[in-house]
Write an enzyme that holds these catalytic residues in place. Structure first.
Site, PDB file in Angstrom:
ATOM      1  N   ARG A  15       0.822  -1.216   0.000  1.00  0.00           N
ATOM      2  CA  ARG A  15       0.000   0.000   0.000  1.00  0.00           C
ATOM      3  C   ARG A  15       0.860   1.273   0.000  1.00  0.00           C
ATOM      4  NH1 ARG A  15      -4.890   0.453   3.824  1.00  0.00           N
ATOM      5  NH2 ARG A  15      -3.597  -0.556   5.393  1.00  0.00           N
ATOM      6  N   GLY A 453     -27.975   2.700  14.455  1.00  0.00           N
ATOM      7  CA  GLY A 453     -27.287   1.559  15.063  1.00  0.00           C
ATOM      8  C   GLY A 453     -25.959   1.876  15.713  1.00  0.00           C
ATOM      9  N   GLU A 505     -23.128  -1.048  18.652  1.00  0.00           N
ATOM     10  CA  GLU A 505     -22.206  -1.727  17.718  1.00  0.00           C
ATOM     11  C   GLU A 505     -20.728  -1.510  18.048  1.00  0.00           C
ATOM     12  OE1 GLU A 505     -23.298  -1.153  13.560  1.00  0.00           O
ATOM     13  OE2 GLU A 505     -25.411  -1.003  14.073  1.00  0.00           O
ATOM     14  N   ARG A 536      -8.147   5.278  -0.333  1.00  0.00           N
ATOM     15  CA  ARG A 536      -8.913   4.366   0.523  1.00  0.00           C
ATOM     16  C   ARG A 536      -8.988   2.968  -0.061  1.00  0.00           C
ATOM     17  NH1 ARG A 536     -12.170   6.174   4.646  1.00  0.00           N
ATOM     18  NH2 ARG A 536     -11.537   8.272   5.224  1.00  0.00           N
ATOM     19  N   HIS A 715     -22.738  12.836   7.767  1.00  0.00           N
ATOM     20  CA  HIS A 715     -21.406  12.910   7.162  1.00  0.00           C
ATOM     21  C   HIS A 715     -20.640  14.142   7.598  1.00  0.00           C
ATOM     22  CE1 HIS A 715     -23.602  10.154   4.526  1.00  0.00           C
ATOM     23  NE2 HIS A 715     -22.456   9.533   4.489  1.00  0.00           N
TER      24      HIS A 715
HETATM   25  N1  GLN Z   1     -26.208  -0.190  11.368  1.00  0.00           N
HETATM   26  C1  GLN Z   1     -25.121   0.366  10.619  1.00  0.00           C
HETATM   27  C2  GLN Z   1     -24.552   1.552  11.384  1.00  0.00           C
HETATM   28  O1  GLN Z   1     -25.283   2.206  12.049  1.00  0.00           O
HETATM   29  C3  GLN Z   1     -25.566   0.817   9.245  1.00  0.00           C
HETATM   30  C4  GLN Z   1     -24.403   1.296   8.418  1.00  0.00           C
HETATM   31  C5  GLN Z   1     -24.759   1.594   6.976  1.00  0.00           C
HETATM   32  O2  GLN Z   1     -25.870   1.838   6.622  1.00  0.00           O
HETATM   33  N2  GLN Z   1     -23.781   1.608   6.097  1.00  0.00           N
HETATM   34  O3  GLN Z   1     -23.364   1.852  11.265  1.00  0.00           O
END
Ligand code: GLN
Ligand code: ZN
Length: 778
Positions: A15, A453, A505, A536, A715
């Site tokens: 890389r 999430g 998560e 990336r 974002h």
């Molecule tokens: N559940 C995932 C999160 O919240 C969904 C991510 C996604 O839609 N790319 O990160």
């Protein structure tokens, strides 16, 4: 017969490209060093390909960021806002203005400028993203970059005569977008202005001694209207003028020529490349229609997947072709550029993540080039003893794969065979389910709030995962830490007043890898990087065998989170289509079968979550639309099995358990009936950037189930105000009944910081409450 390559991965086996370019961006190295080091990388790549036995090695397939952006630079399609950057002293002497180039790719924000980057979008149906050229009605083109010539000369000075790669004029225009389009011009109207620049480029390539140019027109494999077909004819007639002896290899990939066959075979070019991996059946019709003196390049080796090629079968195809057109006009190569493959399989040494047996079935870019060289030698009956045994071993590996117990799991196959239609339906229609769920989950009648999430994955959290992986943290210590973060998050959400909570998560680094690691039939690489965009990369999992879920994966995290609150906690899973789409798939069974197997594994998890007391389960499908085939005619087939896979994963639950799905940014207009057929109780998606425009599809269709249109863009670190979100919700309520709506951000929050996440969610909950109050007053 010649072997050739269409493109070599440019990131470097270590890389290097990422490291070089990013250190330049950070100001750690000078431009001179950037130029030198990237040149070294190119030279190394040419040498590797030569050594592998490739006769015709590509040049100008290298890029500092993206090949479409390179083309824009080559023909001077530089959007107005960047014009002022051009011509700085600093930019000179590199063949093209590198700083302007990077500014176009990434935007620029400093004391003197605030310029937004050019848009980025997916390269056909791959996971590579290119920079979208911008065109205006008064667009002018003039050659700016000398990169394509410089790289040819560079290789030549090392004794390697290359085949420059160039995106063709029609595809280049089609890849772009019209801007400031008050007059409704079509970008193809610019063709006439663009062609002289292409003529110019070709004649200069001819002057410096190029023999072949690989001119890529991938759009020839797509559905084309007459305007586009006509553009191809105009363009290639023009490019044939005064062009001897330079030869064009018209290059197509990712699909068959289909109904563009006559058009393509009629274009005045000296060679044609076709993809025989994606569309093996096109060979006969191409052989019937190809011009008497046109060269034919057979794309025999999969440029997009990581499996060994069946050499015997490939030799069969070559022999069949040879019989018709002889060998003088014949080339063999990969189906597409190898950009979409990792570089060197020999770098993979971790037998725990990539079993030795599975590795024997695989080939990365370097190994694929060796396959090509072997094919040539087999056909020429020119194999050494050593090579002969290599071929024998290669074929034995493939035969072993066919019978391997690693691939075939009788239990999974039995289960697949016993599936019947009934299993794809919930017990009751949505309206009845809704009533039961509302009660069971104790949700507000209008505008319930939730998140998608993930929550901020701080350095600390990532460090725990890394330490655990390396064995610096015991499983017990690790789980304690993750649980601590989860408990903390539950308190935060309770305090914020959210209605449907999530566990956060924190245990996942990637939504696909995490599940793959817990399924059988998946392998992982240490170094199998593939460029996603710019610097990336992604390291897709490899699906090599029947998929199965030996034990519950997420249940312990979800139930732990649920034990810390009276509010319902939503279980969080990745959908079968997304897992398939973001992995290297098996090549020995249809994708639909693999999706079905993954769906069954997810179904087991859904069932276990429900049994453990989780009353809402989200199955994310952000890649659902990405899986659409390139040709319209194939859409229905895909959408049918993709929707069925989602249903297979989700329909196991009782009426009162609520199924959510989430889809990120997606155009829904042309697939809305299939989205409805998913029959998810709630779908959330990204809508804030489009100011809720994406909702139109749902409104026009009279979409029956609940919808959570994202009310703020995750974002950016910006904290949206309550008023903004109320305004968006009002816009939505004008067209949708309030009972049908959920309130949530656009997507997961894992890339955000806590500083902005908490105030944003606070404002979001307030916005939902305001909406409830407003409507109760009316
Ligand atoms: N559940 C995932 C999160 O919240 C969904 C991510 C996604 O839609 N790319 O990160
Ligand atoms: Zn998303």
């Amino acid at each position: 017969m010649l072997t050739h390559n269409l493109g070599y991965p440019r990131i470097g086996v270590e890389r290097q490209l990422k490291k070089i370019v990013e250190s330049y961006w950070k100001g750690e190295i000078e431009k001179k060093k950037l130029v030198q080091s990237t040149k070294q990388l190119r030279v190394e790549h040419w040498a590797r390909q030569k050594e592998a036995g490739i006769d015709l090695v590509p040049s100008n397939d290298f890029s500092l960021y993206d090949q479409v952006l390179d083309t824009a630079m080559l023909v001077g399609a530089i959007p107005d806002r960047f014009q002022d950057l051009l011509g700085g002293e600093d930019d000179k002497g590199q063949g093209y203005p590198i700083d302007t180039y990077f500014a176009m790719a990434r935007g620029i924000q400093d004391d003197a400028h605030d310029l937004s980057a050019m848009e980025m979008t997916k390269w056909f149906n791959t996971n590579y993203h290119y920079i979208v050229p911008e065109f205006t009605a008064d667009q002018e083109f003039k050659p700016i970059s000398t990169k394509i010539f410089d790289e040819y000369e560079e290789a030549k000075s090392k004794g390697i005569i290359t085949k420059p790669v160039l995106i063709g004029p029609v595809s280049f225009l089609l890849l772009g977008k019209e801007k400031n389009n008050a007059d409704n011009f079509h970008r193809l109207d610019l063709l006439e202005k663009l062609l002289p620049v292409y003529q110019n480029i070709l004649s200069r390539l001819q002057q410096i001694g190029a023999e072949w140019v690989q001119i890529e027109e991938p759009f020839l494999s797509l559905d084309l209207d007459n305007k586009i077909k006509n553009a191809f004819e105009v363009a290639y007639r023009k490019l044939a003028e005064n062009r001897t002896p330079l030869k064009l290899l018209l290059t197509t990939y990712f699909e068959g020529l289909g109904d563009n066959l006559d058009l393509t075979c009629g274009l005045p070019v000296e060679g044609l490349h076709i993809d025989l991996v994606e569309a093996p059946n096109q060979l006969d019709s191409v052989l019937k229609n190809i011009g008497d003196s046109t060269n034919l390049s057979l794309g025999l080796i999969d440029g997009r997947n990581i499996w060994k090629t069946d050499l015997e079968q490939a030799v069969g195809v070559i022999m069949r072709t040879k019989k018709v057109i002889g060998s003088d006009r014949l080339l063999i190569g990969p189906s597409s550029s190898l950009l979409h493959c990792p570089i060197d399989l020999e770098k993979e040494t971790d037998e725990k993540t990539l079993p030795v047996e599975v590795k024997r079935w695989m080939a990365f870019a370097d190994q694929k080039l060796e396959e090509l060289a072997l094919l040539k030698k087999i056909v020429a009956k020119d194999l050494t003893d050593q090579e002969r045994s290599k071929v024998r071993e290669h074929q034995t590996d493939l035969a072993n794969k066919q019978n391997s117990t690693l691939v075939h799991n009788p239990d999974v196959q039995q289960r697949m065979e016993n599936l019947d239609e009934d299993i794809l339906h919930r017990n009751s229609p949505y309206k009845q389910r809704r009533r039961k769920q509302q009660k069971h989950l104790n949700l507000p009648e209008q505008f319930p709030t939730t998140t998608i999430g993930s929550f901020p994955q701080t350095k600390e959290v990532r460090q725990w995962r890394a330490d655990y992986r390396k064995g610096h943290l015991s499983q017990k210590e690790y789980e304690k830490k993750i649980k601590g973060a989860t408990k903390d998050l539950i308190h935060k959400q309770d305090k914020l007043g959210l209605d449907l909570l999530v566990h956060g998560e924190f245990e996942r680094n990637d939504m696909v890898e995490y599940f793959g690691e817990h399924f059988s039939g998946f392998a992982f690489t240490q170094n199998g990087w593939v460029q996603s965009y710019g610097t990336r990369g992604v390291k897709p999992p490899i699906i090599y065998g029947d998929v199965n879920r030996p034990e519950a994966i997420t249940v312990k995290w979800s139930t732990y989170a649920q034990s810390k609150t009276d509010k319902p906690v939503k279980g969080m899973l990745t959908g079968p289509v997304t897992i398939l789409q973001w992995s290297f798939p098996r090549d020995d069974q249809p994708r639909s079968d693999t999706a079905k197997q993954i769906a069954l594994a997810i179904r087991d998890e859904v069932s276990d979550l429900e049994e453990a007391g989780i009353s809402a389960i989200q199955i994310d499908e952000p890649a659902f639309r990405e899986g659409l085939p390139l040709r319209r005619i194939d859409w229905d087939h895909y959408l049918t099995w993709a929707v069925d896979a989602f249903r297979l994963a989700s329909t196991v639950v009782d009426d009162r358990t609520q199924i959510h799905t989430h889809m990120c940014y997606s155009e829904f207009n042309d697939i809305i009936e299939h989205i409805a057929r998913l029959d998810a109780d709630v779908i959330s998606m990204e809508t804030s950037r489009s100011q809720m425009e994406l909702l139109d599809a749902f409104v026009d269709f009279d979409y029956p189930n609940a919808i959570g249109p994202g009310v703020y863009d995750i974002h950016s670190p910006r904290v949206p105000s309550t008023e903004e979100m109320v305004a968006l919700l009002e816009k939505a309520v004008n067209v949708l009944p309030p009972e049908q709506m959920w309130v949530n951000p656009d997507c997961g929050l894992k890339t955000r910081g806590w500083e902005e996440t908490l105030p944003s969610l606070k404002n979001m909950v307030r916005a939902a409450i305001k909406m409830r109050e407003k409507l109760s007053k009316v």
